[in-house]
Motif scaffolding. Structure first.
Motif, short mmCIF file in Angstrom:
data_model
loop_
_atom_site.label_atom_id
_atom_site.label_comp_id
_atom_site.label_asym_id
_atom_site.label_seq_id
_atom_site.Cartn_x
_atom_site.Cartn_y
_atom_site.Cartn_z
N ARG A 1 -71.90 27.31 5.03
CA ARG A 1 -71.73 28.07 6.67
C ARG A 1 -71.78 27.09 7.67
N GLY A 2 -70.96 27.94 8.65
CA GLY A 2 -71.02 27.05 9.56
C GLY A 2 -70.35 25.14 9.73
N LEU A 3 -69.21 25.28 9.27
CA LEU A 3 -68.50 24.59 9.10
C LEU A 3 -67.34 24.01 10.18
N GLN A 4 -67.29 22.77 9.84
CA GLN A 4 -66.60 21.84 11.03
C GLN A 4 -65.20 21.70 11.18
N PHE A 5 -64.40 22.13 11.63
CA PHE A 5 -62.95 21.23 11.94
C PHE A 5 -62.20 20.29 12.97
N GLY A 6 -61.30 20.58 13.12
CA GLY A 6 -60.75 19.85 13.73
C GLY A 6 -61.07 20.59 15.39
N GLU B 1 -54.99 18.10 14.94
CA GLU B 1 -55.91 18.06 15.23
C GLU B 1 -56.57 19.20 14.70
N ARG B 2 -55.38 19.96 13.86
CA ARG B 2 -55.90 21.40 12.91
C ARG B 2 -56.10 21.04 11.55
N THR B 3 -57.13 22.49 11.17
CA THR B 3 -57.43 21.46 9.44
C THR B 3 -55.52 23.12 9.17
N PRO B 4 -55.57 22.71 7.81
CA PRO B 4 -54.13 23.15 7.25
C PRO B 4 -54.33 24.11 6.74
#
Length: 167
Positions: free
Chosen positions: A55-60, A73-76
């Motif tokens: 849990r708590g993932l970090q993305f773009g 800066e986006r995550t696919p």
């Protein structure tokens, strides 16, 4: 017990973590990964069973929406494959996601743009103590976990594991 605090402090100054991540148990092997961006969760499946949840993932820096172009800066979002692991990453371990797929390339090329690439699931920047995280969303489109989490995930995920990233 007064010796415990100085020991923990010394370990943190050395970049070590007093707690070691759980490793794959005998017979545990991921055969599918599901990432839910809105819930910020990563589920590891073996058959129909969820064997790990993170849990708590970090993305773009711009986590909402599908990655379309280099530098956005986006995550696919979509279905991809974990094709290899990199121990010599700029981040603590990394698992390569085979973005862009044919549809991603076609969309970007039709607009005269590059779809980007080099999307990974990885830990925190090298040199950051194991128990610390960069705050907020900070990647260029990758998915970041804690160092302990990526070490555990690394032990579970073989090359060729399918991954689905949902909005």
């Amino acid at each position: 017990m007064r010796w415990l605090a100085p020991l923990l402090l010394s370990l943190s100054l050395l970049g070590a973590s007093p707690a070691s991540p759980q490793q794959a148990r005998e017979g545990e092997v991921a055969d599918f990964i599901l990432i839910d961006k809105s819930e910020r969760t990563l589920l590891v499946y073996q058959g129909a069973d969820v064997i790990r949840t993170y849990r708590g993932l970090q993305f773009g820096d711009r986590p909402i929406g599908h990655k379309q172009f280099e530098g956005d800066e986006r995550t696919p979002e979509g279905r991809y494959t974990i094709t290899y692991g990199n121990q010599q990453s700029s981040y603590f371990l990394s698992l390569y996601i085979d973005y862009p797929n044919a549809a991603d390339r076609s969309y970007a090329q039709a607009r005269g743009r590059s779809p980007g690439g080099l999307i990974f699931i990885h830990g925190q920047p090298n040199g950051l103590p194991n128990d610390q995280r960069v705050p907020g969303d900070w990647t260029d489109g990758c998915i970041a976990l804690t160092n302990a989490e990526i070490a555990e995930l690394w032990s579970l995920v073989p090359d060729g594991t399918p991954i689905e990233i949902r909005a």
